[in-house]
Design a protein around this motif. Structure first.
Motif, PDB file in Angstrom:
ATOM      1  N   LYS A 174      41.431  -3.961  64.707  1.00 21.67           N
ATOM      2  CA  LYS A 174      42.789  -3.672  64.221  1.00 21.67           C
ATOM      3  C   LYS A 174      43.065  -2.176  64.266  1.00 21.67           C
ATOM      4  O   LYS A 174      44.132  -1.737  64.719  1.00 21.67           O
ATOM      5  N   HIS A 175      42.117  -1.359  63.815  1.00 18.32           N
ATOM      6  CA  HIS A 175      42.304   0.096  63.820  1.00 18.32           C
ATOM      7  C   HIS A 175      42.350   0.630  65.241  1.00 18.32           C
ATOM      8  O   HIS A 175      43.112   1.561  65.538  1.00 18.32           O
ATOM      9  N   LEU A 195      36.130   1.377  69.216  1.00 14.82           N
ATOM     10  CA  LEU A 195      35.727   0.803  67.935  1.00 14.82           C
ATOM     11  C   LEU A 195      34.936   1.782  67.083  1.00 14.82           C
ATOM     12  O   LEU A 195      34.461   1.416  66.005  1.00 14.82           O
ATOM     13  N   ASP A 196      34.778   3.016  67.578  1.00 19.62           N
ATOM     14  CA  ASP A 196      34.078   4.062  66.841  1.00 19.62           C
ATOM     15  C   ASP A 196      32.640   3.662  66.539  1.00 19.62           C
ATOM     16  O   ASP A 196      32.132   3.836  65.428  1.00 19.62           O
ATOM     17  N   ILE A 197      31.971   3.090  67.543  1.00 18.24           N
ATOM     18  CA  ILE A 197      30.562   2.707  67.421  1.00 18.24           C
ATOM     19  C   ILE A 197      29.716   3.775  68.100  1.00 18.24           C
ATOM     20  O   ILE A 197      29.961   4.112  69.261  1.00 18.24           O
ATOM     21  N   GLY A 230      46.017   2.842  69.829  1.00 20.62           N
ATOM     22  CA  GLY A 230      46.520   2.813  71.199  1.00 20.62           C
ATOM     23  C   GLY A 230      45.775   1.947  72.171  1.00 20.62           C
ATOM     24  O   GLY A 230      46.244   1.721  73.287  1.00 20.62           O
ATOM     25  N   MET A 231      44.602   1.421  71.829  1.00 18.92           N
ATOM     26  CA  MET A 231      43.878   0.567  72.761  1.00 18.92           C
ATOM     27  C   MET A 231      44.341  -0.872  72.572  1.00 18.92           C
ATOM     28  O   MET A 231      44.347  -1.389  71.458  1.00 18.92           O
ATOM     29  N   LYS A 232      44.727  -1.524  73.647  1.00 19.08           N
ATOM     30  CA  LYS A 232      45.294  -2.857  73.559  1.00 19.08           C
ATOM     31  C   LYS A 232      44.182  -3.898  73.494  1.00 19.08           C
ATOM     32  O   LYS A 232      43.521  -4.195  74.487  1.00 19.08           O
ATOM     33  N   MET A 233      43.967  -4.445  72.317  1.00 19.94           N
ATOM     34  CA  MET A 233      42.975  -5.503  72.119  1.00 19.94           C
ATOM     35  C   MET A 233      43.538  -6.511  71.130  1.00 19.94           C
ATOM     36  O   MET A 233      43.960  -6.119  70.034  1.00 19.94           O
ATOM     37  N   PRO A 234      43.581  -7.806  71.479  1.00 23.17           N
ATOM     38  CA  PRO A 234      44.042  -8.809  70.520  1.00 23.17           C
ATOM     39  C   PRO A 234      43.151  -8.833  69.285  1.00 23.17           C
ATOM     40  O   PRO A 234      41.944  -8.604  69.371  1.00 23.17           O
TER      41      PRO A 234
END
Length: 323
Positions: free
Chosen positions: A228-229, A277-279, A234-238
């Motif tokens: 969601k974040h 995803l900031d991983i 700006g990254m398009k992910m369902p």
């Protein structure tokens, strides 16, 4: 309160409002007011501009003035009514609707047409379906009753969420999606034990099995919050793409040997997903060399009791889920 269709009654809505409880209810599409809303909004809902890529379905929201009885009474003893605004979110999943149309065609219409063309008798159920969906012009040609077909498909792929607080259809959809994942956890638990006991020797192990399932559900929810974040950035992910994303990352492996361990290189799509995803990126360099004492440990020194082995197994299972 986020609930399924079992709680979506007028009485429960009134009780939630009287007690000051915020709610998101999945409303039954068979209710009269729900059918009216679907009929009024279906044309606008079935529009490319109503499609939301984040939740991968069509959606729109209506405001509805809701009147409900309070605890106060009039002089004649009747309940004093109050009014509030409810947000009615309507969603359309065309894949589900297309599946419903396909099942109607293959499971109902085609078998009936085949029997009619071969002069075979119809069952009572088939005769009823024929009278509803098929028109016979009397010359041996048949055509579909479009009005009845559309009536049958009207509720297919439709979901209605009613809330007194959440005005954003995407936020409401995500909240209900998380409730469904909790249901999935219960379903897995029931299927895993088959309605029988856990067959564990200690209470701690039983609690451990249950807690691991709880952890898996919680981690899945946290992962979807990362998605969601990332979407907000700006990254398009369902939002419900967690399984696909994890499948893309599944090929990243860790190899452990006596000199330490290392990860396989992360490139391309995997790198973009992890950055979004900031991983933290795993290092491809060797690290964590085993100490001399660990290398010289004899395998016979690691013999454990059955209970200890059982506990260790679930510990490894938890580590695997967390990784």
């Amino acid at each position: 309160m986020v609930s399924d269709k079992g709680y979506s009654s007028v009485h429960n809505i009134n009780q939630f409002l009287l007690r000051g409880i915020d709610f998101i209810l999945n409303c039954r599409t068979g209710y009269l007011f729900a059918r009216q809303i679907i009929a009024e909004s279906i044309q606008k809902l079935d529009d490319f501009c109503s499609y939301n890529p984040q939740i991968q379905c069509y959606c729109l929201t209506q405001k509805h003035i809701w009147s409900y009885p309070t605890y106060d009474k009039t002089a004649s003893g009747r309940a004093v009514k109050d009014k509030t605004t409810l947000y009615i979110h309507v969603y359309l999943d065309k894949d589900i609707r297309a599946e419903g149309e396909k099942n109607l065609l293959r499971g109902t219409i085609l078998p009936i047409l085949e029997k009619m063309r071969n002069n075979q008798p119809l069952t009572q159920e088939e005769e009823s379906a024929k009278n509803r969906f098929i028109k016979d012009d009397g010359t041996g040609s048949f055509r579909t009753n479009i009005r009845e077909k559309n009536e049958y498909l009207m509720n297919k792929g439709i979901r209605i969420l009613v809330s007194n607080r959440v005005s954003d259809p995407v936020e409401a959809w995500m909240a209900y999606y998380e409730r469904e994942r909790v249901e999935d956890l219960f379903r897995i638990a029931k299927q895993t034990i088959g309605g029988n006991r856990y067959r564990t020797s200690k209470n701690e192990t039983t609690e451990g099995k249950t807690f691991v399932m709880f952890l898996a559900s919680a981690i899945g929810m946290m992962f979807r919050q990362r998605v969601k974040h990332a979407t907000a950035n700006g990254m398009k992910m369902p939002y419900d793409s967690d399984n696909k994303l994890l499948a893309n990352l599944d090929s990243i492996e860790q190899t452990v040997f006596r000199e330490g361990c290392y990860y396989t290189p992360v490139t391309g799509v995997q790198r973009r997903i992890m950055e979004a995803l900031d991983i933290p990126m795993p290092s491809t360099e060797i690290f964590g060399k085993l100490s001399k004492e660990e290398e010289e440990t004899d395998e016979d020194d690691n013999i454990q009791s059955l209970d200890e082995l059982e506990t260790t197994t679930y510990s490894h299972w938890t580590n695997w889920i967390l990784s």
